[in-house]
Design an enzyme around this catalytic site. Structure first.
Site, PDB file in Angstrom:
ATOM      1  N   LYS A 137       0.833  -1.205   0.000  1.00  0.00           N
ATOM      2  CA  LYS A 137       0.000   0.000   0.000  1.00  0.00           C
ATOM      3  C   LYS A 137       0.866   1.253   0.000  1.00  0.00           C
ATOM      4  O   LYS A 137       0.532   2.261  -0.634  1.00  0.00           O
ATOM      5  CB  LYS A 137      -0.928   0.001   1.222  1.00  0.00           C
ATOM      6  N   HIS A 274      -9.300 -30.266 -34.609  1.00  0.00           N
ATOM      7  CA  HIS A 274     -10.170 -29.230 -34.036  1.00  0.00           C
ATOM      8  C   HIS A 274     -10.963 -29.780 -32.846  1.00  0.00           C
ATOM      9  O   HIS A 274     -12.158 -29.525 -32.724  1.00  0.00           O
ATOM     10  CB  HIS A 274     -11.105 -28.657 -35.102  1.00  0.00           C
ATOM     11  N   GLU A 326       0.626 -32.061 -36.121  1.00  0.00           N
ATOM     12  CA  GLU A 326       0.992 -30.901 -35.317  1.00  0.00           C
ATOM     13  C   GLU A 326       1.580 -31.315 -33.975  1.00  0.00           C
ATOM     14  O   GLU A 326       2.579 -30.768 -33.521  1.00  0.00           O
ATOM     15  CB  GLU A 326      -0.242 -30.018 -35.073  1.00  0.00           C
TER      16      GLU A 326
END
Length: 514
Positions: A137, A274, A326
């Site tokens: 703070k 996908h 991939e």
């Protein structure tokens, strides 16, 4: 006036070297407590105990030691306000210019399977977060450090341009509030499990606390114009052995593939695109399973995700190497497989290093104004609870195919249709607005692959609203069907199955996947 640093840490990594620079180069006086003070003294540094600084002893087994006005006044006093400084001088409160604190290891404590409730409670830090928050703070005047990785940065900043300090101090303050927020969330999540709610299922919290650290900056999101970032501990489950950095879409696909493969115990290979399975099979070896999975659809796997539930060996690697992929995910990869894949430098190999505690995960999705939270779809296969609704019961071979197809269809986006043989897919239709269209796509894909659907089964993630979907499956060669049931026209569908001599099972639950 001599500067003061208060050091009190659980993780003591790098602290001694950091403290030596503070004392020997910058002339700091050190305040400390307990084990931290002991370590600093043994390292040859002068240390003042916090109890000596406050004039008040540590009490209640150390539960109260830094919660004192002479600590928090020294942290919170605004140096730019004369009234604050006058009050501090009157009450003999020295300024504290740096706080170095990391917290009791609550998260590590409760992660232990044998953690007792009393141990968890005693590892809730009170003084540490209080000091951190006070210092954060007042960060305009106080360095606040909660991460040992920042020690070198703090020392560099102290030697650097003073004009850069305000921004750096603000960054450290942000880090503190992020840490204490995560700490409080961990405590709340733990206590939530100890006090089940009477209003909802015990697995759901009253308040959903999600506080995750940055795990990885991503090049972009689903598309190049979208920014993206990965949060959480994804990388604690996987080692990336080779290949390009993971993309946003890769991570979604890996998640889907990992959830899918967890359904199977025998050697199984799945191919996804996908997040949808485009071929999956179980066999005596992974190589045999690959042959059948790949046979389902030889076009979709291009640029896809491959997952296996056994070590990828040379025989499987040689087969996979013929296509562009991939990502490949497996518990391990043999040396021969690694050598084969090394020729494909961009191919990502992901070694799953620990199982997913699926029963402890929620399915969380963004919604306008908040998030949707649900239990994951983990309902186990239970043939004893399923109901044969046709005159003819399935044969043993049909039943095996049904149960296999029911596992797979759960991971296909709705409307989902899977044609399957014994422990292998034959045709998959995903994501169509009409269930009949999904079935047509599955039949077409099987035809493109040169596979016969004669004697196959059809699995549907939700009920057939009309008999036409089931009749289309019968026309394609299916002899049995597994579906949830529950349509107002169930009897029409059952009658159609009986007319064609088909066996049909109602599971009593659906597997929608939006």
């Amino acid at each position: 006036m001599q500067k003061i640093a208060l050091l009190s840490v659980s993780d003591k990594t790098g602290l001694l070297d950091f403290a030596k620079v503070l004392v020997e180069k910058h002339g700091y006086k050190l305040l400390s407590t307990g084990g931290t003070a002991k370590m600093l003294r043994e390292g040859g540094l002068p240390v003042t105990d916090v109890s000596e600084h406050t004039g008040f002893p540590e009490i209640m087994d150390g539960r109260v030691k830094t919660l004192h006005p002479r600590v928090h006044g020294g942290l919170l006093c605004r140096r730019d306000l004369p009234a604050h400084m006058e009050q501090a001088a009157k009450l003999d409160i020295p300024m504290i210019d740096m706080v170095v604190v990391n917290l009791y290891p609550f998260e590590a404590t409760v992660a232990k399977p044998d953690c007792a409730f009393e141990d968890a409670i005693e590892n809730i830090d009170i003084g540490g977060p209080s000091m951190l928050r006070s210092a954060a703070k007042n960060h305009q005047s106080v360095f606040v450090v909660t991460d040992p990785a920042d020690y070198s940065r703090v020392l560099a900043a102290m030697d650097g341009d003073p004009a850069a300090l305000p921004e750096f101090r603000r960054e450290l303050a942000l880090k503190v509030f992020s840490r204490t927020a995560a700490y409080d969330a961990a405590i709340a999540n733990y206590l939530e499990k100890q006090v089940p709610s009477a209003a909802t299922a015990p697995t759901f919290p009253r308040q959903f606390n999600l506080n995750l650290k940055t795990a990885q900056e991503l090049r972009y999101g689903e598309n190049p114009h979208q920014g993206a970032k990965l949060f959480g501990d994804f990388h604690s489950f996987f080692n990336q052995l080779q290949g390009k950095e993971l993309s946003f879409n890769n991570i979604l696909d890996i998640t889907g593939a990992t959830n899918l493969i967890a359904e199977f115990d025998r050697p199984t290979v799945g191919i996804l695109k996908h997040t949808n399975p485009c071929g999956i099979a179980t066999a005596g070896t992974l190589a045999e399973a690959w042959d059948q999975a790949f046979e389902t659809d030889k076009q979709a796997p291009f640029g896809g995700i491959i997952v296996a539930n056994r070590e990828v060996d040379k025989a499987l690697a040689e087969r996979i190497a013929h296509i562009f992929s991939e990502v490949i995910i497996a518990p391990s990869f043999s040396a021969e497989a690694r050598e084969i894949f090394a020729k494909k430098k961009n191919l990502r190999l992901m070694e799953q290093v620990k199982p997913i505690s699926a029963d402890k995960l929620y399915d969380v999705r963004y919604a306008i104004g908040g998030v949707l939270v649900q239990e994951r779809d983990l309902k186990p296969i239970d043939p004893s609870a399923y109901k044969v609704v046709t005159k003819r019961a399935p044969t043993d071979e049909e039943l095996r195919a049904m149960l296999f197809g029911w596992k797979v269809v759960k991971h296909v986006k709705s409307n989902a249709i899977v044609y399957a043989g014994c422990e292998r897919t034959l045709g998959i239709g995903a994501g169509q607005m009409s269930r009949v269209d999904s079935s047509r796509i599955a039949v077409w894909k099987a035809g493109e692959a040169g596979l016969s659907l004669k004697g196959s089964i059809i699995a549907s993630d939700a009920f057939f609203p009309f008999a036409d979907g089931l009749l289309a499956a019968a026309d394609a060669g299916a002899t049995a069907a597994i579906q949830p049931g529950g349509s107002v026209r169930d009897q029409e569908v059952i009658d159609a199955a009986n007319e064609r001599g088909m066996a049909m099972i109602f599971t009593g639950h659906r597997h929608f996947r939006h």
